[in-house]
Enzyme design. Structure first.
Site, PDB file in Angstrom:
ATOM      1  N   GLN B 118      38.185 -49.244  26.936  1.00 29.72           N
ATOM      2  CA  GLN B 118      37.464 -50.413  27.480  1.00 29.72           C
ATOM      3  C   GLN B 118      36.111 -50.006  28.040  1.00 29.72           C
ATOM      4  O   GLN B 118      35.097 -50.661  27.842  1.00 29.72           O
ATOM      5  CB  GLN B 118      38.274 -51.038  28.634  1.00 29.72           C
ATOM      6  CG  GLN B 118      39.506 -51.783  28.215  1.00 29.72           C
ATOM      7  CD  GLN B 118      40.056 -52.623  29.361  1.00 29.72           C
ATOM      8  OE1 GLN B 118      39.802 -52.357  30.538  1.00 29.72           O
ATOM      9  NE2 GLN B 118      40.803 -53.658  29.017  1.00 29.72           N
ATOM     10  N   ARG B 123      27.629 -49.757  26.571  1.00 23.43           N
ATOM     11  CA  ARG B 123      26.905 -48.804  25.734  1.00 23.43           C
ATOM     12  C   ARG B 123      25.741 -48.118  26.420  1.00 23.43           C
ATOM     13  O   ARG B 123      25.289 -47.078  25.982  1.00 23.43           O
ATOM     14  CB  ARG B 123      26.392 -49.538  24.472  1.00 23.43           C
ATOM     15  CG  ARG B 123      27.485 -49.894  23.515  1.00 23.43           C
ATOM     16  CD  ARG B 123      27.035 -50.990  22.563  1.00 23.43           C
ATOM     17  NE  ARG B 123      26.895 -52.266  23.271  1.00 23.43           N
ATOM     18  CZ  ARG B 123      26.629 -53.415  22.689  1.00 23.43           C
ATOM     19  NH1 ARG B 123      26.449 -53.448  21.385  1.00 23.43           N
ATOM     20  NH2 ARG B 123      26.528 -54.517  23.394  1.00 23.43           N
ATOM     21  N   ASP B 223      22.401 -45.692  34.925  1.00 23.60           N
ATOM     22  CA  ASP B 223      21.435 -46.096  35.937  1.00 23.60           C
ATOM     23  C   ASP B 223      22.043 -47.217  36.792  1.00 23.60           C
ATOM     24  O   ASP B 223      23.042 -47.844  36.415  1.00 23.60           O
ATOM     25  CB  ASP B 223      20.098 -46.492  35.311  1.00 23.60           C
ATOM     26  CG  ASP B 223      20.161 -47.753  34.490  1.00 23.60           C
ATOM     27  OD1 ASP B 223      20.520 -48.813  35.034  1.00 23.60           O
ATOM     28  OD2 ASP B 223      19.861 -47.690  33.284  1.00 23.60           O
ATOM     29  N   HIS B 225      21.136 -50.234  37.602  1.00 24.41           N
ATOM     30  CA  HIS B 225      21.211 -51.579  37.034  1.00 24.41           C
ATOM     31  C   HIS B 225      22.433 -51.714  36.128  1.00 24.41           C
ATOM     32  O   HIS B 225      23.188 -52.689  36.231  1.00 24.41           O
ATOM     33  CB  HIS B 225      19.932 -51.892  36.242  1.00 24.41           C
ATOM     34  CG  HIS B 225      20.066 -53.065  35.331  1.00 24.41           C
ATOM     35  ND1 HIS B 225      20.343 -54.334  35.785  1.00 24.41           N
ATOM     36  CD2 HIS B 225      20.013 -53.162  33.977  1.00 24.41           C
ATOM     37  CE1 HIS B 225      20.429 -55.165  34.759  1.00 24.41           C
ATOM     38  NE2 HIS B 225      20.245 -54.472  33.666  1.00 24.41           N
ATOM     39  N   HIS B 229      25.990 -53.905  36.413  1.00 21.23           N
ATOM     40  CA  HIS B 229      26.515 -54.760  35.347  1.00 21.23           C
ATOM     41  C   HIS B 229      27.981 -54.399  35.062  1.00 21.23           C
ATOM     42  O   HIS B 229      28.845 -55.282  34.963  1.00 21.23           O
ATOM     43  CB  HIS B 229      25.670 -54.597  34.087  1.00 21.23           C
ATOM     44  CG  HIS B 229      26.071 -55.514  32.984  1.00 21.23           C
ATOM     45  ND1 HIS B 229      25.951 -56.877  33.054  1.00 21.23           N
ATOM     46  CD2 HIS B 229      26.639 -55.261  31.772  1.00 21.23           C
ATOM     47  CE1 HIS B 229      26.406 -57.422  31.944  1.00 21.23           C
ATOM     48  NE2 HIS B 229      26.835 -56.454  31.157  1.00 21.23           N
ATOM     49  N   ARG B 234      33.874 -55.245  35.805  1.00 24.82           N
ATOM     50  CA  ARG B 234      35.103 -54.456  35.928  1.00 24.82           C
ATOM     51  C   ARG B 234      35.663 -54.410  37.345  1.00 24.82           C
ATOM     52  O   ARG B 234      36.821 -54.037  37.528  1.00 24.82           O
ATOM     53  CB  ARG B 234      34.854 -53.035  35.414  1.00 24.82           C
ATOM     54  CG  ARG B 234      34.377 -52.962  33.968  1.00 24.82           C
ATOM     55  CD  ARG B 234      35.330 -53.652  32.994  1.00 24.82           C
ATOM     56  NE  ARG B 234      34.859 -53.492  31.610  1.00 24.82           N
ATOM     57  CZ  ARG B 234      35.510 -53.969  30.559  1.00 24.82           C
ATOM     58  NH1 ARG B 234      36.630 -54.662  30.700  1.00 24.82           N
ATOM     59  NH2 ARG B 234      35.026 -53.790  29.336  1.00 24.82           N
TER      60      ARG B 234
END
Lengths: 322, 322, 322, 322
Positions: B118, B123, B223, B225, B229, B234
């Protein structure tokens, strides 16, 4: 290697100089991988072109960090077996690229807009550029030094030919300087920042009047793998001079930061040569003592010339002719 | 915040413990941005699940590094005008994401393969995973604690229902444990590493016999940011428990690393609520004192329920019925 | 080139066969770049391994689309000057990669999970994988054909040695098959999908009991530049056999789709050879008739061997010794 | 929706018009997903600003392609259960973004350089830009229409205020036009393309004299998920007008291409509102009939105003004051 002297104060505004001195005075204890040669030059601007610079703002990792990551990938088996330098060279040679992504560098760069436009095409990096929507750009433009005022190459659409000289050169430089200044003056006039009697044009609009040699600046953060990709393209002799000089400073900084990786990069990437399938066949025949000429190879005349030039020997058919 | 005690020695092999102690003993002076709360826990594994961990291996930047990059973007005008905390909150609120890319963190994670599958879907990160082509995986599998042995939800295709109990639970755990062990024993047998009388199957093949709860490990560098995300997806209640516990440790580590950004992230991202166009219309009517019901909104029954639950008030039509 | 015959119906479930027939029956007129050889095989699964396949679901662009984009980049000057094939070969040779990003392909792939784990490391692609959180995986596992049941290489940590034979091979295959089946049976039992008397374990948990040779499937969409990068690593002789067979089918499909680019890719990338700085020096000396041996080159013994093997000639010192 | 009429011939050079007609005349049969409304406008330039355009060069996929990919992810369970529109809205609402990456669009765009510099910051796209190293740029500059000649906002550093009018406006336009023309004339003079008696300056150098409102062009290819991200930022009212008009044309094109996804995008993304944690609390109190004011919320005065404006109701404390 470039010298880590403090920059020429004439090139920096005093506020920036004071900021750099304050940053350099601040130290702390860390358990992170630390490179003494990078600490020496941290925050110090290295001059590039007439008003530009590159300075390292931060870095993560060192030669050892790549080894450490590779050892996780390749597991226990690799311990003791290879020493660090050998492992790094193995990784570089076999293009195992992910361990090199474990190091990161952040630089502050001042550069002409037309150079920034080439540079930004490298997408795998983080960028914060000075915004001319919010703030007013400085009155600084790149004007080539006379020895870089090259004519258009007649042989190569993207290349440079001989250097312009004499009156022709002087005239060109005058034109470049004059247009940049006039456009900047108009920009300032349109902004009317210091003239409360007039409404200033929005900054985001006024900036369109600036020429492409105006300087901008940004923070650029990139991992070591992508830095090497950038350098392989931009520190190359085919790159435009004005971006190549930035790449060369970055290559020097890389030598300070990760000397073993830098050496491997020079040996396997920058100093290497890629042969095509037909190039391999031509070299094979030459080594086997067969006669081989451009006409009976599958190489174009240009590829043929570049092959032997890259290997540093005369082309076999020239030798025979001689 | 999790406690930076040294890990339970029973969870780590002695070689790794010794390596961590050696890494923690090594210190150096640096001019880089340094965070004392991160130095405290650098290299220390924080336990996750039954055999996993997360430990910070390196970091770049701090709250101030984001401010510094934003000030380059927004230029001189922003100096003094806003103090740092206000600027960070402004950036978070308006989704100006690039300054947050100026910080970077590198963690070493041990996790079950099905969780790794998962995780890797994110990416925009750098990864070096332990390679079972090169090395032999350890004999460690994730077996859920009894309180996490959840039944399939009947309401939600990807969700969990009640927890299995009693004999049913015991039987399930026995089956998971038994199959994992048997598969690992076969794996070891096929490898024949310790049996010179037999030819071992290639490691890259033998690994296919392992179950998906086998632990793997990797270095993961990302990084800030992209970390946020990752966390917004998660550390969310809809994420599978087994990845959420890793995200929660990372969220704690983020609070140590960049406390001001962490607070803004909680206020504007994690603790926020996104309303659809029809959701805005329903809230507007409710605030204006109009009667509003699911039937005359453009919301599905599920969206209707989730809207008012998210706002923490009873649905208007329920109120009227009561 | 693989044959576009319809797939062996034994390999596909009837619902999928019907879907493929319906998709192939549907045609429309388009003004987009269209490749007849791709239309022939659109939607048709090409078998890979024992239960896997690759089938093209959609494609964008053709050889001409790369030329078209390059002509925008290089402007009016390039019109008429170079014909298309020459321009494509020029781009490939000089690693001008962005025009190749203008083509895109989307494939549906069925593959074992341990292959999927390698494949997904190529981050610059779009993926939608079958989710075992939502749905139940099929009872299909990869069991190597006897001729691919390779022993661990003793020379190369990640390589394969001789093929296992006889009783040893039979025993290994029985173990692989037996464990996969037993784990799948447990998975089904834990799910209890067909047994209303028991509460099934959540799908997202039960899947952890499956072995890594279980088949999964995904839609994978990638641009041509990144496809070639994938192929250069995975259609290479160093890639694991089980992913290489997928790469080889994709390479065949690429030959149908963009034949001129495929030819250039074979000539300049797949069939080429990269020489290191020391390799260039060794070849230069050999071509100049100087004596050169591994000992007085800067090449390791292994690099020395690989250099001459890559060029297809005996090493100079071996020749002299003979 | 913009009208797919053929472009004003005055805006395009005849060579390009002929090329477009040839491209539109070419049709072929395809088994790929095809969208009639896209075929209608394929290759046709839609005018933007004074000399710019957007035209669709190719596309891959349609609404159904997203459904198809989602059904692979979510497996058999989803068949028949949800109809397509419902599934698309579910995906959009829950930010399941990967299925939207399965569609791709390629556009040819002509745009001023200062707009291109904003646009290129969106890194997840493929770009081939006209190269001023190779070719000579056209003599075309963006000059704002009088109604877009905005003054700098005094409230907002990046914003626009009132429109300049009368003599002030006329003077500004004259300055912009004059500088752009003068710089272009210098550029042509430096190139000396038509003057064999002088050596022209290298194109890669001469271009630095152009102003930032000079038009460039590129092919831009992006997947639908990243297109929507671009649109959510650039079709937004906070975006600079000069990029917003391009985003609006792309939004229209998206409505032709994938109408169901476009509708869901408008409902859940463009037309939605994000509430912060403190915003949720304020709305909750207002809905519960509690007194709530900016002072006792955790919202800044600006956040307070924007919250109620976004919901379309007066702020609760204003209501009470009234």
């Amino acid at each position: 290697m470039s010298d880590p002297t403090l920059p020429d104060p004439n090139r920096l505004d005093p506020a920036m100089l004071a900021e750099i001195e304050a940053l350099r005075a601040r130290t702390a204890d860390t358990r992170r991988a630390t490179v003494a040669a990078m600490e020496d030059i941290l925050h110090v601007p290295f001059p590039v072109l007439d008003h530009g610079f590159v300075r390292v703002v931060d870095y993560m990792g060192d030669d050892g960090a790549v080894v450490q990551a590779a050892r996780v990938s390749y597991g226990r088996g690799t311990r003791q077996v290879r020493e660090d330098r050998g492992l790094i060279r193995y990784l570089m040679r076999h293009r195992h690229t992910t361990p090199f992504e474990m190091c990161e560098i952040k630089v502050h760069v001042k550069l002409p807009i037309f150079v920034a436009r080439q540079w930004i095409r490298h997408r795998t990096a983080n960028v914060n550029e000075y915004s001319a929507r919010y703030s007013v750009l400085d009155k600084e433009f790149y004007i080539p030094a006379p020895e870089h005022l090259a004519a258009q190459s007649s042989a190569n659409r993207q290349g440079r030919g001989a250097v312009l000289e004499g009156a022709e050169a002087a005239a060109a430089l005058d034109l470049l300087r004059g247009d940049a200044l006039r456009c900047y003056d108009t920009y300032e006039h349109l902004l009317a920042e210091d003239d409360p009697s007039r409404q200033g044009l929005a900054r985001e609009l006024a900036r369109m009047n600036l020429t492409l040699n105006t300087y901008t600046q940004w923070y650029w953060k990139v991992d070591l793998h992508n830095l090497m990709h950038f350098l392989s393209l931009r520190a190359d002799s085919h790159a435009q001079y004005e971006i190549r000089v930035y790449a060369e400073v970055l290559l020097d900084l890389m030598a300070r930061w990760v000397p073993v990786i830098h050496e491997a990069f020079q040996d396997y990437r920058m100093g290497g040569l890629h042969l095509s399938r037909a190039g391999v066949a031509a070299v094979r025949r030459a080594l086997s003592g067969e006669a081989v000429s451009q006409a009976d190879s599958d190489l174009s005349p240009r590829e043929w010339r570049e092959l032997w030039a890259g290997l540093g020997v005369p082309a076999p058919d020239e030798t025979r002719q001689a």
